[in-house]
Scaffold this motif. Structure first.
Motif, PDB file in Angstrom:
ATOM      1  N   GLU A 212      54.075  57.955  47.703  1.00 41.40           N
ATOM      2  CA  GLU A 212      53.687  58.359  49.057  1.00 41.40           C
ATOM      3  C   GLU A 212      54.552  59.493  49.576  1.00 41.40           C
ATOM      4  O   GLU A 212      54.082  60.399  50.250  1.00 41.40           O
ATOM      5  CB  GLU A 212      53.782  57.149  49.984  1.00 41.40           C
ATOM      6  N   PHE A 213      55.864  59.465  49.276  1.00 44.37           N
ATOM      7  CA  PHE A 213      56.795  60.445  49.827  1.00 44.37           C
ATOM      8  C   PHE A 213      57.358  61.364  48.750  1.00 44.37           C
ATOM      9  O   PHE A 213      58.502  61.778  48.823  1.00 44.37           O
ATOM     10  CB  PHE A 213      57.929  59.738  50.570  1.00 44.37           C
ATOM     11  N   ASP A 214      56.564  61.668  47.754  1.00 46.72           N
ATOM     12  CA  ASP A 214      56.991  62.630  46.741  1.00 46.72           C
ATOM     13  C   ASP A 214      57.048  64.020  47.366  1.00 46.72           C
ATOM     14  O   ASP A 214      56.244  64.339  48.243  1.00 46.72           O
ATOM     15  CB  ASP A 214      56.005  62.612  45.580  1.00 46.72           C
ATOM     16  N   PRO A 215      57.990  64.881  46.937  1.00 41.71           N
ATOM     17  CA  PRO A 215      58.033  66.252  47.474  1.00 41.71           C
ATOM     18  C   PRO A 215      56.707  66.987  47.357  1.00 41.71           C
ATOM     19  O   PRO A 215      56.384  67.825  48.193  1.00 41.71           O
ATOM     20  CB  PRO A 215      59.129  66.920  46.630  1.00 41.71           C
ATOM     21  N   ALA A 216      55.949  66.701  46.311  1.00 40.02           N
ATOM     22  CA  ALA A 216      54.590  67.226  46.205  1.00 40.02           C
ATOM     23  C   ALA A 216      53.640  66.104  46.609  1.00 40.02           C
ATOM     24  O   ALA A 216      53.582  65.065  45.954  1.00 40.02           O
ATOM     25  CB  ALA A 216      54.296  67.692  44.786  1.00 40.02           C
TER      26      ALA A 216
END
Length: 482
Positions: A212-216
């Motif tokens: 959910e909070f990946d840089p991409a």
């Protein structure tokens, strides 16, 4: 205190820039609140009180009698009612002798003033916990060449057109993988290898699980996969880290603490219910054989998973002395003969998985690990505790693992004896890292032909495309996101 690995997931690429923006935000909010409070106090101090607005002069002359006193009281009540129902306009009350300035409570005045100042003087930077790369600062996400088109051969099954969802086609081979910015290059190479050696590449359906909070963001990763594999059948799912974050304990290697490593335990919940079987693959593998052969391996005796087993390995080293010294815990293997297996390559029966509630069984061991230190290796030991000794043994050719070395040094290793259908760079060393550092191991050259990371060939083309980034995404089919 927030652990360092979680900060790596949530923070932006440039942490110093992110912290500087946070400081600027704090200063802006402080000045806004300070100005609004001052303005509210000033307004409150100059507002005309009710009884002054109604400038009825009461004197001690009571000679005018009871009638006039009642009349004055009636006028005062009318003036008060009129005052309370006024808007922000200076209006003359026909019963009052001077214009009335409506008076707001102190707290409400502070809030209203804050909103006015905030919209009049907005911050000159963006707020958020996720940083989305642009074409000028893409972090290498879009520097990939488009893969060749791979088509089905003559003997491939005919796709069904009567299913409501593409993933429910019974002729498909389902493969689940994680998709994140850290291992993106490996994931793309793995997909490429599967398609390249598959006899029916158009009958392979990929289920990608993205953090959910990946840089991409998942939307960015979806468009990237579509740009590399235009005809690929796939679906992207969002894995919420808070599902498992409170169950993760520290590991021997920081990368093993990534919440996405635990996504394989939740495939039964995330994938469509019509998907009753799936092959799970790690992102650091290369398939050099037809994946349909692995798909056809039967799971006998009601077994839930199938994987290559390694019974010669020292099984005791995967758990701590505290585990083996506890007679109640070590009894879990008393009725079976456990063997080590690697969870990076598994065939999973999702129908039996769901019916047996195996997700909860794995979570129970993770909860115990938080209380008692019974293992050191992240997401692997809970699978061993639940399934070791009851795994469908698959030929070793389908997981030539350990090519990344151990979890500490990542030294070069050679292949196990026998034929090879899948190469697995489990361990600390990854082939794309060692190739970029000009220090590759001999077997890393076997991974290189499937690498589609080509910065010089793609950068100019990608810059001309109008990529739209969004802070949110709904789980859906890839074509719905484009």
């Amino acid at each position: 205190m927030v652990r360092k690995d979680l900060l790596n997931i949530v923070m932006t690429y440039d942490s110093k820039k992110y912290l500087a923006r946070s400081y600027l935000l704090n200063i802006h909010l402080f000045l806004t609140l300070h100005l609004s409070l001052s303005l509210s106090l000033e307004l409150h101090s100059i507002l005309v009180p009710e009884k002054t607005a109604y400038s009825l002069k009461r004197t001690n002359r009571r000679k005018k009698g009871k009638r006039r006193t009642q009349e004055h009281h009636k006028k005062f009540q009318q003036c008060r009612f009129f005052f309370k129902t006024l808007s922000f306009s200076s209006t003359k009350n026909p019963f009052c002798h001077r214009p009335i300035t409506p008076m707001l409570p102190l707290r409400l005045g502070a809030v209203v003033s804050s909103l006015i100042l905030f919209f009049l003087f907005p911050p000159f930077f963006c707020l958020g916990i996720r940083y989305f790369p642009t074409t000028e600062d893409d972090g290498g996400f879009f520097n990939y060449a488009e893969a060749p088109e791979y088509r089905n051969g003559a003997g491939c099954p005919v796709s069904s057109t009567h299913t409501a969802f593409p993933s429910c086609d019974p002729s498909l081979v389902h493969i689940a993988m994680t998709l994140d910015s850290g291992y993106l290059r490996g994931s793309i190479a793995a997909v490429h290898s599967v398609l390249r050696h598959s006899s029916c590449p158009e009958s392979v359906f990929f289920h990608f699980v993205a953090a959910e909070f990946d840089p991409a963001s998942p939307r960015v990763l979806t468009r990237l996969v579509r740009s590399i594999f235009p005809s690929l059948n796939f679906k992207v799912y969002i894995f919420r880290e808070d599902t498992v974050i409170n169950l993760i304990s520290s590991s021997i290697r920081q990368a093993l603490e990534n919440p996405l490593n635990y996504a394989r335990s939740y495939l039964g919940d995330m994938l469509d219910t019509c998907v009753d079987r799936v092959i799970y693959l790690d992102s650091d593998v290369v398939v050099v054989d037809d994946v349909r052969k692995l798909w056809r391996v039967p799971l006998t005796d009601a077994r839930v998973i199938g994987a290559p087993e390694y019974c010669h390995a020292n099984f005791t080293k995967y758990f701590t002395d505290e585990f083996w010294n506890d007679p109640l815990l070590s009894r879990v293997f008393s009725s079976r003969k456990p063997c080590y297996f690697n969870t990076g390559v598994m065939v999973m029966d999702l129908v039996r998985w769901r019916e047996g509630n195996y997700r909860k069984r794995i979570e129970n061991w993770m909860e115990l690990q938080r209380k008692k230190r019974i293992y050191e290796l992240g997401s692997l030991p809970p699978f061993l505790l639940v399934f070791a000794g009851n795994v469908e043994a698959i030929d070793h050719r389908w997981n030539q693992h350990g090519l990344g070395g151990d979890n500490v040094n990542g030294v070069c290793r050679s292949l196990h004896p026998g034929p090879v259908s899948l190469l697995h760079w489990s361990g600390k060393g990854k082939p794309w890292v060692r190739l970029d550092e000009k220090k590759p191991c001999p077997l890393d050259r076997l991974w290189e032909p499937y690498d589609l990371y080509k910065p010089k060939q793609v950068r100019d083309r990608v810059r001309d495309q109008n990529w739209g980034f969004s802070s949110s995404i709904l789980v859906g089919y890839a074509h719905d996101l484009l």
